[in-house]
Structure formats: C-alpha cells, structure tokens
Design an enzyme around this catalytic site. Structure first.
Site, PDB file in Angstrom:
ATOM      1  N   GLY A  55      -5.211 -39.632  37.894  1.00 35.85           N
ATOM      2  CA  GLY A  55      -5.691 -38.257  37.867  1.00 35.85           C
ATOM      3  C   GLY A  55      -6.714 -38.048  36.768  1.00 35.85           C
ATOM      4  O   GLY A  55      -7.671 -37.282  36.924  1.00 35.85           O
ATOM      5  N   GLY A  56      -6.524 -38.738  35.633  1.00 42.05           N
ATOM      6  CA  GLY A  56      -7.526 -38.679  34.581  1.00 42.05           C
ATOM      7  C   GLY A  56      -8.828 -39.322  35.031  1.00 42.05           C
ATOM      8  O   GLY A  56      -9.914 -38.766  34.840  1.00 42.05           O
TER       9      GLY A  56
ATOM     10  N   TRP B  36      -9.913 -39.542  37.970  1.00 44.76           N
ATOM     11  CA  TRP B  36     -10.517 -38.689  39.006  1.00 44.76           C
ATOM     12  C   TRP B  36     -11.578 -37.782  38.389  1.00 44.76           C
ATOM     13  O   TRP B  36     -12.561 -37.435  39.038  1.00 44.76           O
ATOM     14  CB  TRP B  36      -9.417 -37.854  39.670  1.00 44.76           C
ATOM     15  CG  TRP B  36      -9.900 -36.940  40.753  1.00 44.76           C
ATOM     16  CD1 TRP B  36     -10.075 -37.247  42.073  1.00 44.76           C
ATOM     17  CD2 TRP B  36     -10.274 -35.557  40.621  1.00 44.76           C
ATOM     18  NE1 TRP B  36     -10.522 -36.151  42.761  1.00 44.76           N
ATOM     19  CE2 TRP B  36     -10.657 -35.107  41.899  1.00 44.76           C
ATOM     20  CE3 TRP B  36     -10.314 -34.679  39.553  1.00 44.76           C
ATOM     21  CZ2 TRP B  36     -11.074 -33.788  42.129  1.00 44.76           C
ATOM     22  CZ3 TRP B  36     -10.729 -33.378  39.766  1.00 44.76           C
ATOM     23  CH2 TRP B  36     -11.099 -32.942  41.044  1.00 44.76           C
ATOM     24  N   HIS B  37     -11.397 -37.407  37.112  1.00 52.12           N
ATOM     25  CA  HIS B  37     -12.353 -36.526  36.461  1.00 52.12           C
ATOM     26  C   HIS B  37     -13.597 -37.271  35.978  1.00 52.12           C
ATOM     27  O   HIS B  37     -14.619 -36.642  35.699  1.00 52.12           O
ATOM     28  CB  HIS B  37     -11.692 -35.819  35.271  1.00 52.12           C
ATOM     29  CG  HIS B  37     -10.665 -34.809  35.664  1.00 52.12           C
ATOM     30  ND1 HIS B  37      -9.352 -35.153  35.936  1.00 52.12           N
ATOM     31  CD2 HIS B  37     -10.752 -33.469  35.853  1.00 52.12           C
ATOM     32  CE1 HIS B  37      -8.684 -34.059  36.261  1.00 52.12           C
ATOM     33  NE2 HIS B  37      -9.498 -33.037  36.222  1.00 52.12           N
ATOM     34  N   GLY B  38     -13.509 -38.581  35.863  1.00 54.24           N
ATOM     35  CA  GLY B  38     -14.658 -39.350  35.424  1.00 54.24           C
ATOM     36  C   GLY B  38     -14.229 -40.693  34.869  1.00 54.24           C
ATOM     37  O   GLY B  38     -13.099 -40.850  34.403  1.00 54.24           O
TER      38      GLY B  38
END
Length: 318
Positions: free
Chosen positions: A161-162, A164-166
């Site tokens: 999930g982290g 996913w942000h970049g």
C-alpha cells in the site's frame, strides 16, 4: 473524478445503464452542496495550513535545525493538509458524480476521530482499504492460518500500500509503520490489553498517525531522521523557522477541535450517514442551508481568485 474514490465495475455499470433518465434537480442541488463543501476544505482548510508544513519540511531539507515545537507544528500541519486536501476533493468527486445521478462510494468517515489504528483504516481512504483488502489481504489468506500469518499478511499489504503511492523509500517506511501499528493493535486486542479512556485512545492514535506522516512528506531519510529527532526533543535552532508559532498552535488546535467534534460532509449532507445526527442538523433544500452553502462557495472562490498561484491537489502526485 479520476483521483477520487476507487470504484468497482459492479457498483458503477448498473448506474451507467440508467443514465438515460432525465437529470433531476434534487441531484444537482445535493451534488453542488457536497462539491462546494469539498472545495472549501481544499482551498480554505488544506491550503490554509500548507504554509506551516512547507516551512518546516523545506527548512529541514535545507539542513536547518528546528525545535520540537516547530517539528510538531509542521507535522500536524501536514497531517491536516493531506486530510482536508484528499477528503476535500473526494467530496468534490462525489458531488460532481451526484450532479449526474451517479453515487460514488464514501471515501472518508472522520478518520482522525478513530480511537485506534484499526478504526483509522476503516475510515481513511476507505475505497483503497477495500481494494487492498479484497485484492491482496484476502488472496494472501487474510486471518486464516493463525495469528503469525495474519500479521505477516497485514505487513505485506501495508508495505505494498505504501508502494502504491510511489516507488520511494518514504512510502515504504510509512506503510511499514502502519503495518506495525496494526500488528500491535491486533495483538493488544488478542491478548486482552487494558482499554484506554476514549480521549486518550484518540489522542494516542492521532499522534501515531502524525508521526508516520513524516516519511510520507519528507523527501530523504536524513530529513525524516532530523524531524523525528526534533519531535522527540532532540532538536535545536539558531532562529525560528515559524515566526508566528503561537498563531500556528492556536490554528492547529482549532483544526483538531474541528475534526474531533464536527460531523463530516457525508453526515450532515445525508449522503451516507456514519455517525448519526439529529434531523435539525441534516442538510435540506432550505434557504438557510442554501445560504450556508453559498457562503462556503464564495469564500473558496474568493481565495482562489485572490491567490497568485494555484496549489495542486496533493494526491494527484501519487
């Protein structure tokens, strides 16, 4: 719309099939109400505290030491900035869709009211949490196979999930921190930890979330280290980075009271009641409510016209 709630085809396609119906004035009015509430959040609240966050994080990036107070001001300012920014334009996306008779899912439910990290992730970016749960956590086995496997699966999901942000170490660290928080929270519940008073639980959760926002906002590991060190009392400074520290503290305290006590947009608009409100507090097509909504719109538009440059939406970069 493209950066608002993450939707599934099965909740959208049936609505698209009904778009031959004539537009309804009720949808237009309700949609505009939610849209302008979101615009107010973004332009007045999020952008209103962005300067404090930028001052602290930019100073640390330039190698300037900051005091503990300034480190916490900058971190809390960013925490409020990213919340009002993202929840604001999630409201704008929901409102825009509703103008055309389409109902997008709720994306925020007052996450800073959460009394623990598990509750926080049920309230923050709810459609992303749903996506990660259904497409990662469950396929990995979820909570089947024992406590150890559940903790492993949660950590994998939060790390991804982290990412996913970049593709940056800061996002991974942010995800890892929240994975650790979730593991501790589940372990506390499983082994019968003592219940904290509601205010203390909410405060501890808020502090943990703000502490984890630091690597999400900082651009390098040394910046994160410097800010965390300052937040823990190890900072120092030759000259203040924030001149009006008293004003900043009062503003952030007011925002904390705002998010802890007031209903969110979906509550008072009646779009998706989450906390439950008395009927008198719910939005209706009346002159007082129209006046209130017009005030939000005019305030936001006035700031936009008077501002020399546009501040982009934070989540457009992810």
């Amino acid at each position: 719309l493209i950066a608002g709630p993450i939707v599934h085809h099965y909740e959208m396609l049936p609505q698209f099939e009904k778009l031959a119906d004539r537009p309804r004035l009720a949808n237009l009015v309700a949609g505009m109400t939610i849209f302008f509430a979101g615009l107010f959040k973004k332009v007045i609240l999020a952008d209103g505290v962005s300067g404090y966050a930028d001052s602290v994080f930019d100073a640390v990036a330039a190698g300037t030491m900051v005091s503990a107070l300034e480190a916490w001001i900058g971190s809390f300012a960013f925490g409020f900035q990213i919340y009002f920014d993202f929840s604001g334009y999630s409201d704008m996306a929901i409102g825009l869709a509703l103008m055309f008779g389409i109902r997008l899912p709720l994306n925020f439910a007052s996450p800073y009211k959460a009394a623990n990290i598990i509750d926080f992730w049920r309230r923050w970016h709810m459609t992303l949490s749903r996506f990660l749960r259904e497409h990662l956590y469950f396929p990995l086995g979820g909570n089947r196979g024992g406590r150890t496997r559940q903790m492993r699966n949660m950590m994998i999901v939060m790390l991804l999930g982290g990412l996913w942000h970049g593709a940056g170490w800061g996002f991974v660290l942010w995800g890892g921190l929240h994975g650790t928080y979730l593991a501790l929270n589940h372990g506390w519940r499983h082994w019968g930890g003592l219940k904290m008073p509601p205010v203390a639980a909410r405060g501890l959760t808020m502090v943990a979330v703000i502490f984890a926002w630091v690597p999400f906002r900082a651009e390098t590991w040394p910046e994160t280290q410097a800010l965390w060190l300052a937040m823990l009392g190890g900072g120092s400074q030759a000259a203040p980075v924030i001149a009006d520290q008293g004003v900043a503290v009062l503003l952030l305290a007011a925002m904390l009271a705002f998010v802890w006590t007031l209903p969110n947009t979906q509550d008072w608009s009646g779009f998706a009641v989450t906390d439950g409100l008395p009927r008198w507090a719910l939005w209706r097509k009346t002159t007082p409510w129209a006046t209130f909504n017009a005030g939000l719109a005019l305030a936001a538009l006035a700031v936009m016209v008077g501002r020399p440059e546009t501040q982009a939406f934070l989540y457009f970069q992810f």
